[in-house]
Enzyme design. Sequence first.
Site, short mmCIF file in Angstrom:
data_model
loop_
_atom_site.label_atom_id
_atom_site.label_comp_id
_atom_site.label_asym_id
_atom_site.label_seq_id
_atom_site.Cartn_x
_atom_site.Cartn_y
_atom_site.Cartn_z
CB CYS A 140 -0.91 0.03 1.22
SG CYS A 140 -1.88 -1.45 1.37
CG HIS A 290 -3.49 3.37 0.90
ND1 HIS A 290 -3.78 2.87 -0.35
CD2 HIS A 290 -3.60 2.32 1.76
CE1 HIS A 290 -4.05 1.57 -0.24
NE2 HIS A 290 -3.94 1.21 1.03
CG ASN A 320 -6.68 -1.13 -0.37
OD1 ASN A 320 -5.82 -0.75 -1.15
ND2 ASN A 320 -6.41 -1.42 0.90
O1 UT7 Z 1 -4.50 -1.15 2.65
C1 UT7 Z 1 -3.80 -1.85 3.63
C2 UT7 Z 1 -4.22 -1.43 4.97
N1 UT7 Z 1 -5.48 -2.04 5.30
C3 UT7 Z 1 -6.29 -1.44 6.14
O2 UT7 Z 1 -6.01 -0.36 6.57
C4 UT7 Z 1 -7.54 -2.19 6.55
C5 UT7 Z 1 -7.78 -1.97 8.01
N2 UT7 Z 1 -8.90 -2.76 8.56
C6 UT7 Z 1 -10.17 -2.60 8.15
O3 UT7 Z 1 -10.45 -1.83 7.26
C7 UT7 Z 1 -11.25 -3.37 8.88
O4 UT7 Z 1 -10.66 -4.07 9.95
C8 UT7 Z 1 -12.04 -4.34 7.98
C9 UT7 Z 1 -12.92 -3.57 7.03
C10 UT7 Z 1 -11.08 -5.22 7.21
C11 UT7 Z 1 -12.93 -5.25 8.82
O5 UT7 Z 1 -13.78 -4.44 9.63
P1 UT7 Z 1 -13.93 -4.76 11.17
O6 UT7 Z 1 -14.89 -3.79 11.70
O7 UT7 Z 1 -12.56 -4.75 11.76
O8 UT7 Z 1 -14.60 -6.20 11.15
P2 UT7 Z 1 -14.09 -7.55 11.83
O9 UT7 Z 1 -12.94 -8.11 11.06
O10 UT7 Z 1 -13.91 -7.31 13.31
O11 UT7 Z 1 -15.32 -8.49 11.63
C12 UT7 Z 1 -16.57 -8.22 12.27
C13 UT7 Z 1 -17.54 -9.31 11.86
C14 UT7 Z 1 -17.02 -10.74 12.06
O12 UT7 Z 1 -18.10 -11.54 12.47
P3 UT7 Z 1 -18.30 -11.93 14.03
O13 UT7 Z 1 -17.05 -12.64 14.44
O14 UT7 Z 1 -18.47 -10.62 14.74
O15 UT7 Z 1 -19.51 -12.78 14.02
C15 UT7 Z 1 -16.61 -11.16 10.69
O16 UT7 Z 1 -16.64 -12.55 10.50
O17 UT7 Z 1 -17.85 -9.21 10.47
C16 UT7 Z 1 -17.65 -10.49 9.83
N3 UT7 Z 1 -17.22 -10.26 8.45
C17 UT7 Z 1 -18.07 -10.04 7.44
N4 UT7 Z 1 -19.40 -10.02 7.39
C18 UT7 Z 1 -19.97 -9.77 6.20
C19 UT7 Z 1 -15.94 -10.16 7.99
N5 UT7 Z 1 -15.96 -9.90 6.66
C20 UT7 Z 1 -17.27 -9.83 6.31
C21 UT7 Z 1 -17.91 -9.57 5.09
N6 UT7 Z 1 -19.26 -9.56 5.07
N7 UT7 Z 1 -17.25 -9.34 3.95
#
Ligand code: UT7
Length: 363
Positions: A140, A290, A320
């Site tokens: 990135c 980014h 992204n």
């Molecule tokens: O470019 C490189 C740098 N990258 C970044 O800066 C990304 C940084 N991180 C993020 O943007 C976020 O952490 C994400 C968008 C990747 C994820 O968001 P989050 O709020 O951190 O969600 P999470 O990973 O804590 O997941 C929450 C819930 C989980 O379910 P449970 O365990 O609460 O039941 C996941 O399994 O959302 C679930 N989940 C989804 N649900 C529907 C994960 N992916 C999905 C999905 N659709 N695509």
Amino acid sequence: MCCETDISLIADESVILQQIFEIMIKSHIKGIGHYVPDHIVTNDDLAKVMNTNDEWITERTGIKERRHRENRNDSEITTAYLGMKASERAIADAGLTAQDIDYIVFATLSPDYFFPGCGVQLQHMLGCGTIGALDVRNQCSGFVYAMSVADAFIKTGLYKNILVVGAEIHSFGLDMSDRGRGVSVIFGDGAGAVVLSATEDENAGDILAVNMHSEGQYAEELCTKFPGTKYGWSDRLLREPDAVTADEIYPYMNGNFVFKHAVTRFPETIKEALDKAGKTAEDLDLFIPHQANLRIAQFVQKQLGLSDDQVFNNIQKYGNTTAASIPIALSEAIEQGRLKRGDLLCMSTFGSGFTWGSVLLEY
Ligand code: UT7
């Protein structure tokens, strides 16, 4: 005695030379272009192949759609190909031809081959002379790192017109099953390119400050493990193909962990760049983060007290695109009249490595 005098003279001379370079040679964005595949993949399209939905993706990331190359296994529409399309536009925008380019810096995490890199592919595709072509592997942060290399080469008088490219094809390597949904909904394909040129024109823009950082202890918080010298390569694939797991071949991201680091590092690197140039956030005409996550961009905007007019985001349309995200956004911002000659621009990034950094420039 005689020797001591000589050394001090040499030291003085190098300081003077450095000052001359800094005063006279500016790194000026002469041309810019971007290219994305036509094929649009909406959140609803993804919901047809994995357990996700538009509401989750929009709420957590701001993304509504992204571009994928039409055929997942296409061997012609490659990362270097996207880079070439963006580069042709940037070179034309600069009023130059491929023969005027005297160096290429190509940032990508999704190269056409494991080796060689995409830079040499691009040299060949564009029909440049036998110029140098460097690949930057900073994910990135690739475009920011690439700009810093080009800036240094220009300021020291080594090259005059450097093509700086960020391009990615993510779609070929994403896990499109439920297992990969936390990563696969985020990434998209695309390319952006800039011609960075040397100029002594006092009215031209210049790169004012650059900084780059890394914390390699977090390499496995956002990475693809296979193939590599740590987790195995062709030998392992041939020996024990069934033992190579999905966890190893698909990108892994510890989303929460990355998010927390990103919202700390973004403001730090921006402030560092502004301080170095004697500027403040108020002075910024435009900030291009980014495009990792709209929530991160909005958090950083609030931290810095920037108005909506001072920030440009297009993650909604492209997801992204890692190394390509900043040059695509820059190209669109200029097309839309959001950035004009003379404006103060900050481009900042955070990502895999971990790596982060900023480029502050007068456009
Ligand atoms: O470019 C490189 C740098 N990258 C970044 O800066 C990304 C940084 N991180 C993020 O943007 C976020 O952490 C994400 C968008 C990747 C994820 O968001 P989050 O709020 O951190 O969600 P999470 O990973 O804590 O997941 C929450 C819930 C989980 O379910 P449970 O365990 O609460 O039941 C996941 O399994 O959302 C679930 N989940 C989804 N649900 C529907 C994960 N992916 C999905 C999905 N659709 N695509």
